[in-house]
Design a protein around this motif. Structure first.
Motif, PDB file in Angstrom:
ATOM      1  N   GLY A  93       0.693  -1.219   0.085  1.00  0.00           N
ATOM      2  CA  GLY A  93       0.097  -0.005  -0.033  1.00  0.00           C
ATOM      3  C   GLY A  93       0.872   1.039  -0.082  1.00  0.00           C
ATOM      4  N   GLU A  94       0.151   2.448   0.269  1.00  0.00           N
ATOM      5  CA  GLU A  94       0.890   3.676   0.082  1.00  0.00           C
ATOM      6  C   GLU A  94       1.950   3.820   1.449  1.00  0.00           C
ATOM      7  OE1 GLU A  94      -0.153   8.298   0.269  1.00  0.00           O
ATOM      8  OE2 GLU A  94      -1.620   6.848  -0.549  1.00  0.00           O
ATOM      9  N   TYR A  95       1.482   3.296   2.490  1.00  0.00           N
ATOM     10  CA  TYR A  95       2.128   3.699   3.977  1.00  0.00           C
ATOM     11  C   TYR A  95       1.840   2.516   4.785  1.00  0.00           C
ATOM     12  CZ  TYR A  95      -2.099   5.665   5.613  1.00  0.00           C
ATOM     13  OH  TYR A  95      -3.371   6.298   6.130  1.00  0.00           O
ATOM     14  N   ILE A  96       2.652   2.513   5.988  1.00  0.00           N
ATOM     15  CA  ILE A  96       2.171   1.738   7.109  1.00  0.00           C
ATOM     16  C   ILE A  96       2.620   2.788   8.201  1.00  0.00           C
ATOM     17  CG2 ILE A  96       4.386   0.830   7.462  1.00  0.00           C
ATOM     18  CD1 ILE A  96       3.236  -1.734   8.615  1.00  0.00           C
ATOM     19  N   THR A  97       1.757   2.836   9.403  1.00  0.00           N
ATOM     20  CA  THR A  97       1.784   3.497  10.586  1.00  0.00           C
ATOM     21  C   THR A  97       3.160   3.013  11.500  1.00  0.00           C
ATOM     22  OG1 THR A  97       0.482   2.701  11.942  1.00  0.00           O
ATOM     23  CG2 THR A  97      -0.490   4.634  10.653  1.00  0.00           C
ATOM     24  N   LEU A  98       3.799   3.879  12.140  1.00  0.00           N
ATOM     25  CA  LEU A  98       4.594   3.381  13.036  1.00  0.00           C
ATOM     26  C   LEU A  98       4.202   2.626  14.036  1.00  0.00           C
ATOM     27  CD1 LEU A  98       7.416   3.576  14.137  1.00  0.00           C
ATOM     28  CD2 LEU A  98       7.010   5.766  15.261  1.00  0.00           C
ATOM     29  N   GLY A  99       3.059   2.666  14.680  1.00  0.00           N
ATOM     30  CA  GLY A  99       2.249   1.727  15.585  1.00  0.00           C
ATOM     31  C   GLY A  99       2.234   0.473  14.695  1.00  0.00           C
ATOM     32  N   GLN A 100       1.715   0.472  13.700  1.00  0.00           N
ATOM     33  CA  GLN A 100       1.558  -0.848  12.848  1.00  0.00           C
ATOM     34  C   GLN A 100       2.805  -1.468  12.540  1.00  0.00           C
ATOM     35  OE1 GLN A 100      -0.450   0.902   9.559  1.00  0.00           O
ATOM     36  NE2 GLN A 100      -2.559   0.096  10.092  1.00  0.00           N
ATOM     37  N   PHE A 101       3.901  -0.749  12.272  1.00  0.00           N
ATOM     38  CA  PHE A 101       5.130  -1.418  12.020  1.00  0.00           C
ATOM     39  C   PHE A 101       5.471  -2.041  13.092  1.00  0.00           C
ATOM     40  CE2 PHE A 101       9.707  -0.948  12.404  1.00  0.00           C
ATOM     41  CZ  PHE A 101      10.091  -1.759  11.354  1.00  0.00           C
ATOM     42  N   LEU A 102       5.468  -1.572  14.341  1.00  0.00           N
ATOM     43  CA  LEU A 102       6.043  -1.882  15.532  1.00  0.00           C
ATOM     44  C   LEU A 102       5.362  -3.132  15.903  1.00  0.00           C
ATOM     45  CD1 LEU A 102       6.420   1.199  17.692  1.00  0.00           C
ATOM     46  CD2 LEU A 102       8.190  -0.139  16.737  1.00  0.00           C
ATOM     47  N   LYS A 103       3.925  -3.467  15.637  1.00  0.00           N
ATOM     48  CA  LYS A 103       3.089  -4.530  15.937  1.00  0.00           C
ATOM     49  C   LYS A 103       3.797  -5.537  14.816  1.00  0.00           C
ATOM     50  CE  LYS A 103      -0.800  -2.690  16.060  1.00  0.00           C
ATOM     51  NZ  LYS A 103      -2.319  -2.392  16.164  1.00  0.00           N
ATOM     52  N   GLU A 104       4.024  -5.110  13.567  1.00  0.00           N
ATOM     53  CA  GLU A 104       4.305  -6.085  12.528  1.00  0.00           C
ATOM     54  C   GLU A 104       5.647  -6.919  12.604  1.00  0.00           C
ATOM     55  OE1 GLU A 104       3.294  -8.016   8.936  1.00  0.00           O
ATOM     56  OE2 GLU A 104       2.024  -6.530  10.032  1.00  0.00           O
ATOM     57  N   GLU A 105       6.377  -6.168  13.554  1.00  0.00           N
ATOM     58  CA  GLU A 105       7.884  -6.528  13.682  1.00  0.00           C
ATOM     59  C   GLU A 105       8.015  -7.257  15.248  1.00  0.00           C
ATOM     60  OE1 GLU A 105      10.901  -6.757  11.849  1.00  0.00           O
ATOM     61  OE2 GLU A 105       9.657  -6.728  10.358  1.00  0.00           O
ATOM     62  N   SER A 106       6.738  -7.360  15.538  1.00  0.00           N
ATOM     63  CA  SER A 106       6.607  -8.089  17.179  1.00  0.00           C
ATOM     64  C   SER A 106       7.692  -7.157  18.270  1.00  0.00           C
ATOM     65  CB  SER A 106       7.214  -9.479  17.092  1.00  0.00           C
ATOM     66  OG  SER A 106       6.297 -10.209  16.107  1.00  0.00           O
ATOM     67  N   ILE A 107       7.652  -5.892  18.067  1.00  0.00           N
ATOM     68  CA  ILE A 107       8.504  -5.291  19.170  1.00  0.00           C
ATOM     69  C   ILE A 107       7.400  -4.832  20.166  1.00  0.00           C
ATOM     70  CG2 ILE A 107       9.518  -2.804  19.364  1.00  0.00           C
ATOM     71  CD1 ILE A 107      10.547  -3.107  16.623  1.00  0.00           C
ATOM     72  N   VAL A 108       6.316  -4.671  19.860  1.00  0.00           N
ATOM     73  CA  VAL A 108       5.260  -4.547  20.748  1.00  0.00           C
ATOM     74  C   VAL A 108       3.795  -5.262  20.202  1.00  0.00           C
ATOM     75  CG1 VAL A 108       5.785  -2.076  21.386  1.00  0.00           C
ATOM     76  CG2 VAL A 108       4.052  -2.642  19.635  1.00  0.00           C
ATOM     77  N   SER A 109       2.927  -5.810  20.960  1.00  0.00           N
ATOM     78  CA  SER A 109       1.635  -6.557  20.806  1.00  0.00           C
ATOM     79  C   SER A 109       0.626  -5.798  20.639  1.00  0.00           C
ATOM     80  CB  SER A 109       1.556  -7.773  21.738  1.00  0.00           C
ATOM     81  OG  SER A 109       1.433  -7.022  23.125  1.00  0.00           O
ATOM     82  N   SER A 110       0.531  -4.477  20.848  1.00  0.00           N
ATOM     83  CA  SER A 110      -0.750  -3.612  20.726  1.00  0.00           C
ATOM     84  C   SER A 110      -0.275  -2.337  20.583  1.00  0.00           C
ATOM     85  CB  SER A 110      -1.697  -3.841  22.006  1.00  0.00           C
ATOM     86  OG  SER A 110      -1.211  -2.942  22.830  1.00  0.00           O
ATOM     87  N   GLY A 111      -1.533  -1.557  19.882  1.00  0.00           N
ATOM     88  CA  GLY A 111      -1.339  -0.043  19.862  1.00  0.00           C
ATOM     89  C   GLY A 111      -1.060   0.613  21.114  1.00  0.00           C
ATOM     90  N   GLY A 112      -1.464   0.362  22.347  1.00  0.00           N
ATOM     91  CA  GLY A 112      -1.436   1.063  23.547  1.00  0.00           C
ATOM     92  C   GLY A 112       0.009   0.635  24.201  1.00  0.00           C
ATOM     93  N   GLN A 113       0.486  -0.322  23.776  1.00  0.00           N
ATOM     94  CA  GLN A 113       1.911  -0.696  24.239  1.00  0.00           C
ATOM     95  C   GLN A 113       2.726   0.249  23.170  1.00  0.00           C
ATOM     96  OE1 GLN A 113       2.612  -5.073  23.857  1.00  0.00           O
ATOM     97  NE2 GLN A 113       2.564  -5.207  25.830  1.00  0.00           N
ATOM     98  N   ALA A 114       2.476   0.239  22.043  1.00  0.00           N
ATOM     99  CA  ALA A 114       3.089   1.228  21.032  1.00  0.00           C
ATOM    100  C   ALA A 114       3.485   2.659  21.636  1.00  0.00           C
ATOM    101  CB  ALA A 114       2.517   1.218  19.529  1.00  0.00           C
ATOM    102  N   LYS A 115       2.381   3.107  22.210  1.00  0.00           N
ATOM    103  CA  LYS A 115       2.399   4.460  22.637  1.00  0.00           C
ATOM    104  C   LYS A 115       3.262   4.431  23.954  1.00  0.00           C
ATOM    105  CE  LYS A 115      -0.659   7.792  24.662  1.00  0.00           C
ATOM    106  NZ  LYS A 115      -1.696   8.380  25.495  1.00  0.00           N
TER     107      LYS A 115
END
Length: 69
Positions: free
Chosen positions: A9-31
Motif C-alpha cells: 500500500g501507500e504507507y504503514i503507521t509506526l504503531g502498525q510497524f512496531l506490531k508487525e515486527e513484534s516489538i510490541v503486541s498492541s497499539g497501547g503498548q506502542a504508545k
C-alpha cells in the motif's frame, strides 16, 4: 545491517510497524514504548505511533535499522 521492510500500500503507521515486527503486541503498548524509547526516522527523533512510514524512509528502532520499500 539494514533490514528491508516491504510496505503493501501507500504507507504503514509506526504503531502498525512496531506490531508487525513484534516489538510490541498492541497499539497501547506502542504508545508507551515510543514514550520511553523514541525512535529515529530519517535521522529525526519520532514518537508518534500514527506517523506514516513510506517507501524510502529509514527507521532505527530497538538497535535495528530498517529501510522501507
Amino acid at each position: 545491517m539494514i533490514k528491508t521492510f516491504a510496505i503493501s500500500g501507500e504507507y504503514i503507521t509506526l504503531g502498525q510497524f512496531l506490531k508487525e515486527e513484534s516489538i510490541v503486541s498492541s497499539g497501547g503498548q506502542a504508545k508507551h514504548y515510543l514514550e520511553e524509547n523514541p525512535v529515529q526516522l530519517n535521522g529525526e527523533t519520532e514518537a508518534r505511533r500514527g506517523k506514516k512510514l513510506r517507501a524510502g524512509d529509514q527507521l532505527v528502532v530497538a538497535g535495528m535499522q530498517y529501510e522501507f520499500k
